[in-house]
Design an enzyme around this catalytic site. Structure first.
Site, mmCIF file in Angstrom:
data_model
loop_
_atom_site.group_PDB
_atom_site.id
_atom_site.type_symbol
_atom_site.label_atom_id
_atom_site.label_comp_id
_atom_site.label_asym_id
_atom_site.label_seq_id
_atom_site.Cartn_x
_atom_site.Cartn_y
_atom_site.Cartn_z
ATOM 1 N N SER A 97 -2.844 11.073 0.699
ATOM 2 C CA SER A 97 -2.480 9.662 0.620
ATOM 3 C C SER A 97 -3.532 8.761 0.000
ATOM 4 O O SER A 97 -3.262 7.587 -0.234
ATOM 5 C CB SER A 97 -2.100 9.136 2.003
ATOM 6 O OG SER A 97 -0.804 9.563 2.332
ATOM 7 N N TYR A 198 4.190 2.542 8.422
ATOM 8 C CA TYR A 198 3.792 3.407 7.314
ATOM 9 C C TYR A 198 4.952 4.276 6.856
ATOM 10 O O TYR A 198 5.562 4.980 7.651
ATOM 11 C CB TYR A 198 2.626 4.279 7.748
ATOM 12 C CG TYR A 198 1.944 5.003 6.630
ATOM 13 C CD1 TYR A 198 0.912 4.397 5.927
ATOM 14 C CD2 TYR A 198 2.318 6.293 6.283
ATOM 15 C CE1 TYR A 198 0.273 5.059 4.898
ATOM 16 C CE2 TYR A 198 1.683 6.960 5.253
ATOM 17 C CZ TYR A 198 0.661 6.342 4.566
ATOM 18 O OH TYR A 198 0.029 6.998 3.541
ATOM 19 N N SER A 199 5.235 4.225 5.561
ATOM 20 C CA SER A 199 6.349 4.999 5.006
ATOM 21 C C SER A 199 5.981 5.524 3.636
ATOM 22 O O SER A 199 5.679 4.757 2.715
ATOM 23 C CB SER A 199 7.610 4.134 4.902
ATOM 24 O OG SER A 199 8.628 4.838 4.200
ATOM 25 N N ASN A 200 6.020 6.842 3.493
ATOM 26 C CA ASN A 200 5.740 7.457 2.200
ATOM 27 C C ASN A 200 6.769 7.077 1.145
ATOM 28 O O ASN A 200 6.473 7.079 -0.050
ATOM 29 C CB ASN A 200 5.669 8.969 2.367
ATOM 30 C CG ASN A 200 4.460 9.390 3.171
ATOM 31 O OD1 ASN A 200 3.332 9.095 2.821
ATOM 32 N ND2 ASN A 200 4.700 10.068 4.280
ATOM 33 N N GLY A 344 -6.528 10.724 3.384
ATOM 34 C CA GLY A 344 -5.368 11.508 2.995
ATOM 35 C C GLY A 344 -5.312 12.855 3.685
ATOM 36 O O GLY A 344 -6.339 13.513 3.883
#
Length: 396
Positions: A97, A198-200, A344
């Site tokens: 990330s 939080y959202s990818n 990440g």
């Protein structure tokens, strides 16, 4: 049963999967004010991560703030558990990330050029794509970068999580298109509008906006605007279906379920993370990137100020002082002020670190397994140890 650490809680809540899950920056709340670390404190910490905590390998780059891009590159452990091969100094790792900060930087460059409006709706750039529990008319580009869109993360459900259990091993060779990742995210329940979650999926959409505006592939744009200008020679965006790591690298390891024996898990298809987490880099290059970003080399002051405008990371177990901007996180330092970074996680690797407000001093630590797959006690120890180390370096 012991309570999870803040990092563990965040990782679990964000569904640690397929290279796109969040790891908070390892910066913050430990250490004595004003101390000068012993010359070997970084090496001692890396050795402890390997010898006591069970991490196969650990790598670090420390920038001393004296005008040099890099001060020291250090390693511990072995690069291959089967052969005992050495860890390559400043070896390539998957940075998960941390890739989000690269994408957010490109978006903000385009904002500065007038090609993107942060407060325009997602519908403006991707008409008809976002429909379901969240509508593209109702969210902005800022919402995507800040994780306040309300769109669920594609990593929160099948095939990444099945019946509540993380199921990543079977996805090693799985190829999927970005639009399909968006569809998986929209199939998840929405979170409250305007609340931080939080959202990818947000960063897949941000990557698609970059492609729509520039009419070029996301990887090419990131390369042209960031990687090449900063001379990040060991950093790249993998090509379609590119599973191997190009340069010298330690092998990555994974365990599923957590706490079971580690197995080698280096080569994976990066498609399942795309703009949310697919970049390969080194601790040295990643330190240079964050120092350059905070030092004003990539964004104009107005856009950097937007990036550093933060909201609380409202998640159980996360300390009150931890905040998120536009693809950038801040954490209080024990000596005062803030450290900036991201972090990440991807099956096989974890990267954490931070840089000072002016970008002069920084550190990146990489390990060859995700902390969350170690036994719970070891994972908590690893997280605390890296938090302590980064604070020590940045406060020296």
């Amino acid at each position: 049963m012991s309570q999870p650490s803040p990092l563990s809680a965040l990782v679990l809540a964000c569904a640690v999967v397929a290279g796109a899950a969040l790891a908070v920056p390892s910066i913050a709340f430990a250490g004595d004010h004003g101390r000068t670390p012993r010359p070997d404190v970084v090496q001692q910490t890396l050795d402890h991560l390997v010898e006591v905590d069970g991490v196969p390998a650990a790598l670090a780059t420390v920038a001393d703030g004296k005008g040099r891009d890099r001060d020291r590159d250090l390693v511990a452990g072995v690069g291959d558990l089967a052969t005992g091969a050495r860890v390559p100094v400043d070896g390539q790792v998957r940075i998960g990330s941390n890739s989000k900060t690269f994408v957010a930087t490109v978006v903000l460059q385009l904002v500065g050029e007038g090609a993107i409006d942060l407060d325009a709706s997602v519908e403006t750039y991707l008409p008809g794509l976002v429909r379901g529990p969240v509508d593209g008319h109702d969210i902005t580009v800022r919402d995507l970068l800040q994780h306040t869109s309300g769109i669920g993360s594609f990593t929160s459900g099948p095939p990444f999580v099945t019946d509540g259990a993380v199921t990543l091993e079977v996805l090693k060779n799985w190829y999927i298109e970005p639009h399909e990742l968006v569809a998986l995210g929209l199939a998840q329940p929405a979170t409250p509008a305007g609340a931080w979650s939080y959202s990818n999926t947000n960063y897949v959409l941000a990557g698609l906006i970059v492609q729509k505006v520039t009419q070029r592939p996301l990887g090419e744009v990131v390369t042209d605007r960031i990687i090449e200008p900063l001379h990040l020679r060991d950093t790249y965006v993998p090509g379609r279906g590119e599973q191997t790591i190009r340069g010298a690298h330690p092998k990555g390891y994974y365990a599923e379920p957590a706490g079971t024996p580690l197995f080698e898990h280096t080569d994976i298809d990066p498609a399942a993370s795309w703009g949310a987490g697919d970049i390969v880099s080194t601790p040295g290059d990643l330190t240079t990137f964050f120092r350059s970003l905070l030092g004003g080399k990539l964004l104009r002051p107005a856009e950097l100020a937007q990036m550093k405008t933060t909201v609380p990371m409202a998640l159980p177990g996360v300390p009150e002082g931890w905040r998120y901007g536009l693809g950038l996180q801040s954490t209080p330092l024990s000596c005062g002020g803030l450290a900036w970074g991201h972090g990440g996680i991807i099956p096989g690797y974890q990267t954490d670190g931070g840089v000072t407000e002016d970008g002069r001093r920084g550190i990146t630590v990489a390990t060859t397994t995700m902390h969350g797959v170690l036994p719970q006690a070891a994972s908590a120890d690893v997280e605390a140890r890296i938090l302590e180390l980064v604070d020590t370096v940045l406060c020296s």
